[in-house]
Design a protein around this motif. Structure first.
Motif, PDB file in Angstrom:
ATOM      1  N   PHE A   1     -23.942  26.242  45.263  1.00 52.21           N
ATOM      2  CA  PHE A   1     -23.041  25.281  44.560  1.00 52.21           C
ATOM      3  C   PHE A   1     -23.287  25.214  43.186  1.00 52.21           C
ATOM      4  O   PHE A   1     -22.249  25.145  42.265  1.00 52.21           O
ATOM      5  CB  PHE A   1     -23.562  23.683  45.229  1.00 52.21           C
ATOM      6  N   ALA A   2     -24.524  25.472  42.749  1.00 56.28           N
ATOM      7  CA  ALA A   2     -24.579  25.516  41.162  1.00 56.28           C
ATOM      8  C   ALA A   2     -24.059  26.850  40.458  1.00 56.28           C
ATOM      9  O   ALA A   2     -23.411  26.913  39.522  1.00 56.28           O
ATOM     10  CB  ALA A   2     -26.304  25.493  40.763  1.00 56.28           C
ATOM     11  N   VAL A   3     -24.285  27.994  41.153  1.00 56.33           N
ATOM     12  CA  VAL A   3     -23.470  29.218  41.073  1.00 56.33           C
ATOM     13  C   VAL A   3     -22.151  29.269  40.843  1.00 56.33           C
ATOM     14  O   VAL A   3     -21.497  29.481  39.911  1.00 56.33           O
ATOM     15  CB  VAL A   3     -24.270  30.525  41.825  1.00 56.33           C
ATOM     16  N   SER A   4     -21.532  28.573  42.018  1.00 56.14           N
ATOM     17  CA  SER A   4     -20.162  28.418  41.995  1.00 56.14           C
ATOM     18  C   SER A   4     -19.539  27.733  40.791  1.00 56.14           C
ATOM     19  O   SER A   4     -18.611  28.095  40.046  1.00 56.14           O
ATOM     20  CB  SER A   4     -19.656  27.752  43.187  1.00 56.14           C
TER      21      SER A   4
ATOM     22  N   VAL B   1     -23.600  33.767  31.466  1.00 52.99           N
ATOM     23  CA  VAL B   1     -24.969  34.513  31.147  1.00 52.99           C
ATOM     24  C   VAL B   1     -25.735  33.646  32.384  1.00 52.99           C
ATOM     25  O   VAL B   1     -26.567  34.208  33.089  1.00 52.99           O
ATOM     26  CB  VAL B   1     -25.640  34.300  30.046  1.00 52.99           C
ATOM     27  N   GLY B   2     -25.768  32.496  32.773  1.00 53.25           N
ATOM     28  CA  GLY B   2     -26.485  31.659  33.467  1.00 53.25           C
ATOM     29  C   GLY B   2     -26.132  32.220  35.027  1.00 53.25           C
ATOM     30  O   GLY B   2     -27.080  32.644  35.754  1.00 53.25           O
ATOM     31  N   ALA B   3     -24.909  32.368  35.495  1.00 57.39           N
ATOM     32  CA  ALA B   3     -24.831  33.087  37.023  1.00 57.39           C
ATOM     33  C   ALA B   3     -25.208  34.292  36.867  1.00 57.39           C
ATOM     34  O   ALA B   3     -25.550  34.865  37.912  1.00 57.39           O
ATOM     35  CB  ALA B   3     -23.047  32.909  37.034  1.00 57.39           C
ATOM     36  N   ALA B   4     -25.168  35.130  35.867  1.00 57.96           N
ATOM     37  CA  ALA B   4     -25.483  36.693  36.169  1.00 57.96           C
ATOM     38  C   ALA B   4     -27.023  36.808  36.230  1.00 57.96           C
ATOM     39  O   ALA B   4     -27.468  37.607  36.905  1.00 57.96           O
ATOM     40  CB  ALA B   4     -24.772  37.356  34.744  1.00 57.96           C
ATOM     41  N   ARG B   5     -27.814  35.826  35.457  1.00 57.04           N
ATOM     42  CA  ARG B   5     -29.157  35.779  35.676  1.00 57.04           C
ATOM     43  C   ARG B   5     -29.589  35.309  37.004  1.00 57.04           C
ATOM     44  O   ARG B   5     -30.405  35.883  37.631  1.00 57.04           O
ATOM     45  CB  ARG B   5     -29.715  34.550  34.640  1.00 57.04           C
ATOM     46  N   VAL B   6     -29.021  34.302  37.672  1.00 57.98           N
ATOM     47  CA  VAL B   6     -29.232  33.854  39.113  1.00 57.98           C
ATOM     48  C   VAL B   6     -28.962  35.088  40.105  1.00 57.98           C
ATOM     49  O   VAL B   6     -29.575  35.423  40.988  1.00 57.98           O
ATOM     50  CB  VAL B   6     -28.639  32.800  39.599  1.00 57.98           C
ATOM     51  N   HIS B   7     -28.031  35.823  39.770  1.00 54.82           N
ATOM     52  CA  HIS B   7     -27.433  36.891  40.627  1.00 54.82           C
ATOM     53  C   HIS B   7     -28.598  37.986  40.572  1.00 54.82           C
ATOM     54  O   HIS B   7     -28.714  38.649  41.733  1.00 54.82           O
ATOM     55  CB  HIS B   7     -25.981  37.375  40.615  1.00 54.82           C
TER      56      HIS B   7
ATOM     57  N   ARG C   1     -32.636  39.082  44.723  1.00 55.06           N
ATOM     58  CA  ARG C   1     -33.408  40.051  45.633  1.00 55.06           C
ATOM     59  C   ARG C   1     -34.772  40.071  45.296  1.00 55.06           C
ATOM     60  O   ARG C   1     -35.646  40.342  46.177  1.00 55.06           O
ATOM     61  CB  ARG C   1     -32.960  41.397  45.583  1.00 55.06           C
ATOM     62  N   THR C   2     -35.211  39.516  44.292  1.00 51.68           N
ATOM     63  CA  THR C   2     -36.758  39.564  43.793  1.00 51.68           C
ATOM     64  C   THR C   2     -37.340  38.285  43.829  1.00 51.68           C
ATOM     65  O   THR C   2     -38.489  38.091  43.440  1.00 51.68           O
ATOM     66  CB  THR C   2     -36.794  40.394  42.611  1.00 51.68           C
ATOM     67  N   THR C   3     -36.442  36.952  43.897  1.00 49.33           N
ATOM     68  CA  THR C   3     -37.088  35.610  43.695  1.00 49.33           C
ATOM     69  C   THR C   3     -37.090  34.856  44.839  1.00 49.33           C
ATOM     70  O   THR C   3     -36.062  35.049  45.772  1.00 49.33           O
ATOM     71  CB  THR C   3     -36.326  34.878  42.708  1.00 49.33           C
ATOM     72  N   THR C   4     -38.032  33.982  45.070  1.00 44.37           N
ATOM     73  CA  THR C   4     -38.112  33.105  46.089  1.00 44.37           C
ATOM     74  C   THR C   4     -36.985  32.162  46.209  1.00 44.37           C
ATOM     75  O   THR C   4     -36.425  32.070  44.986  1.00 44.37           O
ATOM     76  CB  THR C   4     -39.417  32.263  46.381  1.00 44.37           C
ATOM     77  N   GLU C   5     -36.481  31.507  47.436  1.00 44.83           N
ATOM     78  CA  GLU C   5     -35.299  30.762  47.375  1.00 44.83           C
ATOM     79  C   GLU C   5     -35.647  29.387  46.730  1.00 44.83           C
ATOM     80  O   GLU C   5     -34.797  28.768  45.820  1.00 44.83           O
ATOM     81  CB  GLU C   5     -35.012  30.325  48.958  1.00 44.83           C
ATOM     82  N   THR C   6     -36.942  28.987  46.648  1.00 41.83           N
ATOM     83  CA  THR C   6     -37.547  27.790  45.845  1.00 41.83           C
ATOM     84  C   THR C   6     -37.161  28.074  44.282  1.00 41.83           C
ATOM     85  O   THR C   6     -36.637  27.288  43.476  1.00 41.83           O
ATOM     86  CB  THR C   6     -38.641  27.488  45.921  1.00 41.83           C
ATOM     87  N   GLU C   7     -37.544  29.177  43.766  1.00 40.22           N
ATOM     88  CA  GLU C   7     -37.484  29.647  42.593  1.00 40.22           C
ATOM     89  C   GLU C   7     -35.875  29.956  42.082  1.00 40.22           C
ATOM     90  O   GLU C   7     -35.609  29.545  40.994  1.00 40.22           O
ATOM     91  CB  GLU C   7     -38.314  30.719  42.095  1.00 40.22           C
TER      92      GLU C   7
ATOM     93  N   LEU D   1     -33.702  28.252  39.056  1.00 35.59           N
ATOM     94  CA  LEU D   1     -33.038  28.954  37.845  1.00 35.59           C
ATOM     95  C   LEU D   1     -31.825  28.649  38.017  1.00 35.59           C
ATOM     96  O   LEU D   1     -31.174  28.434  36.963  1.00 35.59           O
ATOM     97  CB  LEU D   1     -33.138  30.513  38.389  1.00 35.59           C
ATOM     98  N   ALA D   2     -30.739  28.217  39.008  1.00 34.46           N
ATOM     99  CA  ALA D   2     -29.553  27.976  39.245  1.00 34.46           C
ATOM    100  C   ALA D   2     -29.420  26.549  38.878  1.00 34.46           C
ATOM    101  O   ALA D   2     -28.457  26.341  37.712  1.00 34.46           O
ATOM    102  CB  ALA D   2     -28.907  28.126  40.768  1.00 34.46           C
TER     103      ALA D   2
END
Length: 359
Positions: A219-222, A243-249, A253-259, A263-264
């Motif tokens: 939802f945050a990324v959207s 920039v924020g959306a790109a950082r989350v994307h 693959r390397t970050t836990t769901e919680t983290e 970030l989002a």
């Protein structure tokens, strides 16, 4: 026809029983139940309202249909016509037989919660405006009504207790959020589809907390992507969102769901802060200096940015004007970094003059 306290027993055609709106979508193993009824008979009659709407016994009714039964004895309950009573009777039937799935329980919980809140509101207003004096305790209200602000909390706790046997409603509320997203036709189809997938995972035994976390991230990324693509937004806001959306994307693959959720949410908060900051700066000088916090946010977003882009693709698509802007930004960044490095080095190497020696 026979009569017992609270209900009347009579014979009724199975096709005349109306199912109505039920909160159970999975009736479980009907074959086993049908075999049991065929062997031992129907140990507990099905319950209906006076108008023939089913209250308790959806699984038994399905099993009887499977066995080809045309008529059966049913219990007709009086005083069961109001919606809340029907819901609670249905849940009582569920508790005695097969438990509701988490998603079915959340659906039932949401409706029970709404009805409890409406009932509490009605009783409070009746007490407040003197209805209790005109018709003593006719509405079942307490002598002193609960404060209005507590009604929602009361309804949630009571609904959870009635549906699950526990007062904890967090899990049911989280599932409810997913259900609302999946059903909201005003939302982007990608979000609705993602919510549907998460609900299916929960129905299959998946973690509700994890599903809610993934949905919050999506939802945050959207929202970031929407702001980045909105031409009515100021350029600085669009850039911060992009920039924020790109950082989350990049971290998927390397970050836990919680983290990733953190970030989002942080990226979205910064984008919204940038919106306020942009509005504030529009009325001031273009040279207004931003705080250190803004600088830290900027460089957190740019962390290892060069790993997220393809050299050849950018080189072939950038216009001359865009490249000039890149060159200008790089030159200014390098000059700023050199000046900042010099000031930091000076603050470390130059000894501080004490208050005593300066006198």
């Amino acid at each position: 026809m026979t009569s017992t306290p609270g209900h009347i027993e009579l014979e009724r055609s199975i096709d005349s029983i109306r199912i109505g709106s039920r909160h159970r979508t999975d009736l479980g193993d009907i074959d086993a139940l049908a075999a049991s009824i065929e062997k031992q008979g129907l140990l507990q009659p099905i319950t209906v309202t006076p108008d023939g709407t089913l209250v308790c016994g959806a699984r038994r009714l399905a099993a009887l249909r499977q066995l080809g039964v045309r008529k059966l004895n049913v219990w007709v309950r009086s005083g069961i016509s109001d919606r809340l009573s029907q819901l609670l009777a249905e849940q009582d039937d569920n508790a005695l037989h097969q438990a509701l799935s988490p998603t079915d329980a959340a659906t039932l919980y949401r409706e029970v919660k709404m009805l409890l809140a409406e009932d509490a509101q009605r009783r409070q207003e009746a007490s407040r405006f003197g209805a209790a004096q005109e018709k003593s305790r006719s509405d079942g209200a307490a002598t002193v009504a609960a404060p209005l602000t507590s009604l929602d909390g009361y309804a949630r706790a009571q609904a959870a207790l009635l549906v699950t046997g526990r007062r904890s409603y967090t899990t049911l509320e989280r599932i409810g959020v997913l259900q609302q997203i999946a059903a909201d036709e005003s939302l982007d189809e990608t979000l609705r589809s993602r919510a549907t997938v998460e609900l299916d995972l929960i129905h299959g035994g998946g973690s509700v907390t994890a599903a809610h976390r993934r949905m919050a991230t999506q939802f945050a990324v959207s929202e970031l992507e929407r702001m980045a693509a909105d031409p009515t937004q100021p350029e600085g806001i669009r850039q911060a969102s992009s920039v924020g959306a790109a950082r989350v994307h990049a971290a998927e693959r390397t970050t836990t769901e919680t983290e990733l959720e953190r970030l989002a949410q942080e990226a979205l908060a910064r984008a919204k802060t940038a919106t306020r900051a942009k509005n504030a700066r529009s009325a001031s000088s273009p040279n207004t200096k931003l705080p250190t916090r803004s600088f830290v946010y900027l460089w957190n977003d740019l962390r290892k940015w060069w790993l997220r882009y393809d050299y050849a693709e950018i080189a072939s698509e950038l216009t001359d004007e865009q490249w000039e802007q890149v060159e200008e930004t790089l030159a200014g960044t390098i000059a700023f970094a050199e000046r900042l490095r010099s000031l930091r080095d000076d603050s470390v190497t130059v000894p501080q003059v004490s208050a005593t020696s300066s006198r």
